[in-house]
Design an enzyme around this catalytic site. Structure first.
Site, PDB file in Angstrom:
ATOM      1  N   LYS A 211       0.843  -1.202   0.000  1.00  0.00           N
ATOM      2  CA  LYS A 211       0.000   0.000   0.000  1.00  0.00           C
ATOM      3  C   LYS A 211       0.877   1.250   0.000  1.00  0.00           C
ATOM      4  O   LYS A 211       0.682   2.156  -0.794  1.00  0.00           O
ATOM      5  CB  LYS A 211      -0.922  -0.026   1.228  1.00  0.00           C
ATOM      6  CG  LYS A 211      -1.837   1.164   1.335  1.00  0.00           C
ATOM      7  CD  LYS A 211      -2.779   1.040   2.517  1.00  0.00           C
ATOM      8  CE  LYS A 211      -3.504   2.361   2.744  1.00  0.00           C
ATOM      9  NZ  LYS A 211      -4.399   2.330   3.899  1.00  0.00           N
ATOM     10  N   GLU A 217      10.560  -4.732   4.429  1.00  0.00           N
ATOM     11  CA  GLU A 217      10.623  -6.143   4.035  1.00  0.00           C
ATOM     12  C   GLU A 217      10.305  -6.304   2.549  1.00  0.00           C
ATOM     13  O   GLU A 217      11.002  -7.000   1.807  1.00  0.00           O
ATOM     14  CB  GLU A 217       9.615  -6.974   4.844  1.00  0.00           C
ATOM     15  CG  GLU A 217       9.937  -7.123   6.315  1.00  0.00           C
ATOM     16  CD  GLU A 217       9.378  -5.985   7.165  1.00  0.00           C
ATOM     17  OE1 GLU A 217       9.085  -4.893   6.624  1.00  0.00           O
ATOM     18  OE2 GLU A 217       9.258  -6.188   8.389  1.00  0.00           O
ATOM     19  N   GLY A 272      -4.877  -1.765   5.128  1.00  0.00           N
ATOM     20  CA  GLY A 272      -4.081  -2.900   4.649  1.00  0.00           C
ATOM     21  C   GLY A 272      -4.752  -4.239   4.922  1.00  0.00           C
ATOM     22  O   GLY A 272      -4.847  -5.098   4.041  1.00  0.00           O
ATOM     23  N   ARG A 273      -5.243  -4.433   6.147  1.00  0.00           N
ATOM     24  CA  ARG A 273      -5.828  -5.737   6.493  1.00  0.00           C
ATOM     25  C   ARG A 273      -7.235  -5.915   5.943  1.00  0.00           C
ATOM     26  O   ARG A 273      -7.873  -6.931   6.175  1.00  0.00           O
ATOM     27  CB  ARG A 273      -5.785  -5.936   8.011  1.00  0.00           C
ATOM     28  CG  ARG A 273      -6.395  -4.816   8.816  1.00  0.00           C
ATOM     29  CD  ARG A 273      -5.992  -4.916  10.282  1.00  0.00           C
ATOM     30  NE  ARG A 273      -6.460  -3.764  11.065  1.00  0.00           N
ATOM     31  CZ  ARG A 273      -5.794  -2.614  11.190  1.00  0.00           C
ATOM     32  NH1 ARG A 273      -4.636  -2.450  10.574  1.00  0.00           N
ATOM     33  NH2 ARG A 273      -6.270  -1.645  11.927  1.00  0.00           N
ATOM     34  N   GLU A 358      -4.699  -6.704  14.918  1.00  0.00           N
ATOM     35  CA  GLU A 358      -4.183  -5.390  14.531  1.00  0.00           C
ATOM     36  C   GLU A 358      -5.303  -4.346  14.618  1.00  0.00           C
ATOM     37  O   GLU A 358      -5.048  -3.163  14.838  1.00  0.00           O
ATOM     38  CB  GLU A 358      -3.574  -5.423  13.117  1.00  0.00           C
ATOM     39  CG  GLU A 358      -2.579  -4.312  12.879  1.00  0.00           C
ATOM     40  CD  GLU A 358      -1.796  -4.437  11.588  1.00  0.00           C
ATOM     41  OE1 GLU A 358      -2.410  -4.343  10.517  1.00  0.00           O
ATOM     42  OE2 GLU A 358      -0.559  -4.619  11.644  1.00  0.00           O
ATOM     43  N   HIS A 389      -5.554 -33.185  17.864  1.00  0.00           N
ATOM     44  CA  HIS A 389      -4.442 -34.038  18.291  1.00  0.00           C
ATOM     45  C   HIS A 389      -3.285 -33.225  18.842  1.00  0.00           C
ATOM     46  O   HIS A 389      -2.181 -33.738  19.003  1.00  0.00           O
ATOM     47  CB  HIS A 389      -3.994 -34.911  17.115  1.00  0.00           C
ATOM     48  CG  HIS A 389      -5.066 -35.875  16.698  1.00  0.00           C
ATOM     49  ND1 HIS A 389      -5.200 -37.125  17.240  1.00  0.00           N
ATOM     50  CD2 HIS A 389      -6.105 -35.722  15.835  1.00  0.00           C
ATOM     51  CE1 HIS A 389      -6.253 -37.730  16.710  1.00  0.00           C
ATOM     52  NE2 HIS A 389      -6.824 -36.892  15.848  1.00  0.00           N
ATOM     53  N   LYS A 517       9.556  -0.864  14.360  1.00  0.00           N
ATOM     54  CA  LYS A 517      10.143  -0.464  13.068  1.00  0.00           C
ATOM     55  C   LYS A 517      11.190   0.625  13.284  1.00  0.00           C
ATOM     56  O   LYS A 517      12.281   0.576  12.719  1.00  0.00           O
ATOM     57  CB  LYS A 517       9.065   0.092  12.135  1.00  0.00           C
ATOM     58  CG  LYS A 517       8.103  -0.923  11.562  1.00  0.00           C
ATOM     59  CD  LYS A 517       7.201  -0.213  10.544  1.00  0.00           C
ATOM     60  CE  LYS A 517       5.961  -1.012  10.247  1.00  0.00           C
ATOM     61  NZ  LYS A 517       5.004  -0.320   9.396  1.00  0.00           N
TER      62      LYS A 517
HETATM   63  O1  G6P Z   1       1.083  -2.754   2.204  1.00  0.00           O
HETATM   64  P1  G6P Z   1       2.180  -2.135   3.002  1.00  0.00           P
HETATM   65  O2  G6P Z   1       2.144  -0.645   2.970  1.00  0.00           O
HETATM   66  O3  G6P Z   1       3.519  -2.674   2.535  1.00  0.00           O
HETATM   67  O4  G6P Z   1       1.993  -2.552   4.495  1.00  0.00           O
HETATM   68  C1  G6P Z   1       2.105  -3.876   4.919  1.00  0.00           C
HETATM   69  C2  G6P Z   1       1.728  -4.038   6.379  1.00  0.00           C
HETATM   70  O5  G6P Z   1       2.685  -3.396   7.196  1.00  0.00           O
HETATM   71  C3  G6P Z   1       2.335  -2.495   8.231  1.00  0.00           C
HETATM   72  O6  G6P Z   1       3.352  -2.444   9.172  1.00  0.00           O
HETATM   73  C4  G6P Z   1       1.010  -2.723   8.902  1.00  0.00           C
HETATM   74  O7  G6P Z   1       1.154  -3.192  10.217  1.00  0.00           O
HETATM   75  C5  G6P Z   1       0.074  -3.639   8.164  1.00  0.00           C
HETATM   76  O8  G6P Z   1      -1.229  -3.239   8.437  1.00  0.00           O
HETATM   77  C6  G6P Z   1       0.311  -3.602   6.674  1.00  0.00           C
HETATM   78  O9  G6P Z   1      -0.611  -4.434   6.025  1.00  0.00           O
END
Ligand code: G6P
Length: 552
Positions: A211, A217, A272-273, A358, A389, A517
């Site tokens: 986004k 990462e 994002g979620r 989250e 199990h 972060k």
């Molecule tokens: O889609 P992006 O901007 O790369 O974000 C990826 C993810 O990282 C963030 O740290 C948030 O905690 C998430 O809510 C998000 O989905």
């Protein structure tokens, strides 16, 4: 933007009434409730959007439900729901609307944000996705060397990974037989390296999904993948045919070197979620085809309409939310299990972890005051029967209350032999066992029937007792189709929304992920000896040990 501050949750009349009601029924056993009320299962069941919910195996009575619905009303759930659907900026800390529901509206619907009907913009992107996915799926889209695409690698993390990954797994029976989907999220180089071993550059399409397009990462993985591709195919020009981006940030996409003609956009009013319905769902559309992707959206939209219009007492996500509040806030349950009896939903609990934790892992109200009640539970789960199990022992006989959702399709996509009958039997048996338990007398009689007697028998009895009275919901679906999956995901989205509304927290920001972060950025150069920093003695010693002991 700022609605008047809501009274504290614990001072609402319904909260007080529920506290008293809880004291009165906390010890009542569900065995008793079922024995004295033959209509219970029929009364505590709901059906909408292809989802049938049996919530009768909960520690509730008609009074409980009445008071919980009253709590939702007093907490202003209906008002906040209307404001969300209207596109008001209910995510106040980020000044954003919350409009994932607009992503699944049919063409012709109108949702206006800043003077623009966003439904039109949504459908314009869907059309671009359709054109692109059809060309890849048909083989018309060619890689740099003229080969068609056989592997898709989605590079993203969090909401830009979990939704598409979960949905591609869930919808495997609908997947294109010639496409293999891969998902790389972890910055651990192993994830990318192991994935690159399984693909060949000439037939691989990378989707860089972010986004913000600034996530460390994802950008690190994307740079590694690009360098690998260029090396494999011997030309920078290959990037154009092998990389596409999904983002709200065209500038950063361009800076990375992906032509914005190969970028699929979405909007800041998509969290994002909550984004798998947007272009973030590109891997899903590629894998199952646009018609199925549209079915997924339509299933979610059907659930949206139910959520928006059904009375609170007959509203699936509201009921799930209220039951969760009942256990979290009145029984002190700290956790909630999601137990899909469907192998293809094996990533569903992981997906829900981000959605729920989250969203509702918050400790201050929308007005910024510390809450004096519990908010979101620790959510976890694994597919049944594997869980049986492994960890069900604790759910049956441990000291903690673990409410759970059992999700099972009536029809399997793979009706081999008696597999599905066995799966269904296990699912139904578990919820029955959790509810009923086994008394000491029943355990005694069983041991005696097995030939045991005397002191040996008595010594075993306490270990064989199941207290029961352990709550569960059962969600039955006919078959896990794209529409049903869409409805199921939307069910949980709205459950989370309702709980956040009751707890008076902002379910749509995630400031809690920032501190780690920030500190990682500071520690990174210290690990390479490029900077010094001031830390507690533990962190300082660990940094020093890593810096001096790692071999590369
Ligand atoms: O889609 P992006 O901007 O790369 O974000 C990826 C993810 O990282 C963030 O740290 C948030 O905690 C998430 O809510 C998000 O989905």
């Amino acid at each position: 933007m700022n609605a008047p501050a809501r009274p504290d949750l614990t001072s609402l009349p319904a909260w007080r009434a529920l506290t008293e009601h809880h004291a009165a029924i906390a010890e009542v056993h569900m065995r008793e409730l079922f024995a004295t009320d033959p209509g219970r299962a029929g009364r505590y069941a709901l059906e909408a959007a292809g989802l049938f919910l049996d919530y009768s195996k909960n520690r509730i009575t008609d009074d409980t439900l009445r008071l919980l619905a009253q709590l939702a009303r007093e907490a202003g759930v209906e008002d906040l729901r209307a404001r969300m659907f209207r596109g008001e900026a209910i995510n106040a800390t980020e000044g954003r609307a919350v409009l994932h529901t607009a992503l699944r509206r049919p063409r012709g619907d109108v949702v206006v944000v800043d003077g623009e009907n966003v439904v039109e913009a949504v459908h314009a992107v869907l059309e671009r996705i359709e054109t692109f996915t059809e060309s890849v799926r048909s083989g018309a889209w060619r890689g740099h060397t003229g080969e068609s695409i056989r592997h898709v690698v989605n590079i993203g993390i969090g909401g830009s990974d979990l939704g598409p990954l979960m949905a591609c797994e869930a919808l495997r029976p609908y997947g294109h037989p010639g496409l293999t989907m891969h998902f790389v999220s972890n910055v651990d180089g192993t994830h990318m390296a192991e994935t690159l071993k399984r693909v060949d550059a000439a037939s691989t399409l990378f989707i860089v999904a972010s986004k913000t397009f600034t996530t460390q990462e994802t950008l690190t993985n994307a740079h590694t993948a690009r360098a690998w591709l260029v090396e494999q195919l011997g030309s920078d020009a290959a990037v154009a045919k092998h990389f596409v981006a999904v983002s709200t940030n065209a500038r950063e996409v361009g800076a990375f070197g992906i032509d914005t003609a190969n970028m699929f956009g979405f909007w800041d009013w998509v969290g994002g979620r909550y984004s798998l319905w947007s272009a973030i769902g590109l891997p899903i559309a590629l894998y199952v085809g646009m018609a199925n992707f549209r079915e997924l959206l339509a299933g979610a939209n059907t659930l949206d309409r139910h959520f928006e219009s059904a009375p609170l007492e007959a509203n699936l996500p509201v009921i799930l939310a209220l039951l969760g509040v009942w256990y979290s806030n009145f029984f002190g349950a700290a956790t909630h299990a999601v137990l899909p009896y469907d192998q293809s939903l094996h990533r569903f609990p992981a997906y829900l972890q981000q959605l729920d934790m989250e969203s509702n892992g918050k400790r201050v109200t929308r007005e910024g005051a510390a809450v004096d009640y519990a908010t979101g539970p620790v959510l976890w789960g694994e597919p049944g029967t594997n869980g049986q199990h492994a960890f069900y022992q604790l759910i049956h006989q441990g000291t903690r209350l673990v409410p759970g959702d059992f999700i099972v399709p009536l029809d399997s996509h793979h009706p081999i032999g008696r597999h599905h009958t066995l799966l269904l039997a296990n699912c139904l048996a578990q919820t029955e066992a959790l509810m009923r338990g086994k008394t000491a007398d029943e355990a005694r009689a069983e041991l005696a029937a097995g030939g045991m007697s005397g002191a040996a028998l008595e010594a075993l009895v306490p270990h064989k007792v199941f207290p029961g009275n352990r709550p569960s919901n059962t969600v039955l679906v006919q078959k896990l189709t794209p529409a049903v999956l869409g409805a199921l995901i939307a069910l949980y989205e709205h459950k989370v929304f309702v709980q956040g509304a009751i707890w008076n927290i902002n379910s749509f920001d995630q400031w809690g992920v920032e501190l780690g972060k920030q500190l990682a950025k500071a520690i990174e150069p210290e690990l390479e000896g490029r900077a010094g920093g001031s830390h507690d003695s533990s962190t300082a010693a660990l940094i020093e040990r890593v810096r001096t002991r790692r071999s590369a």
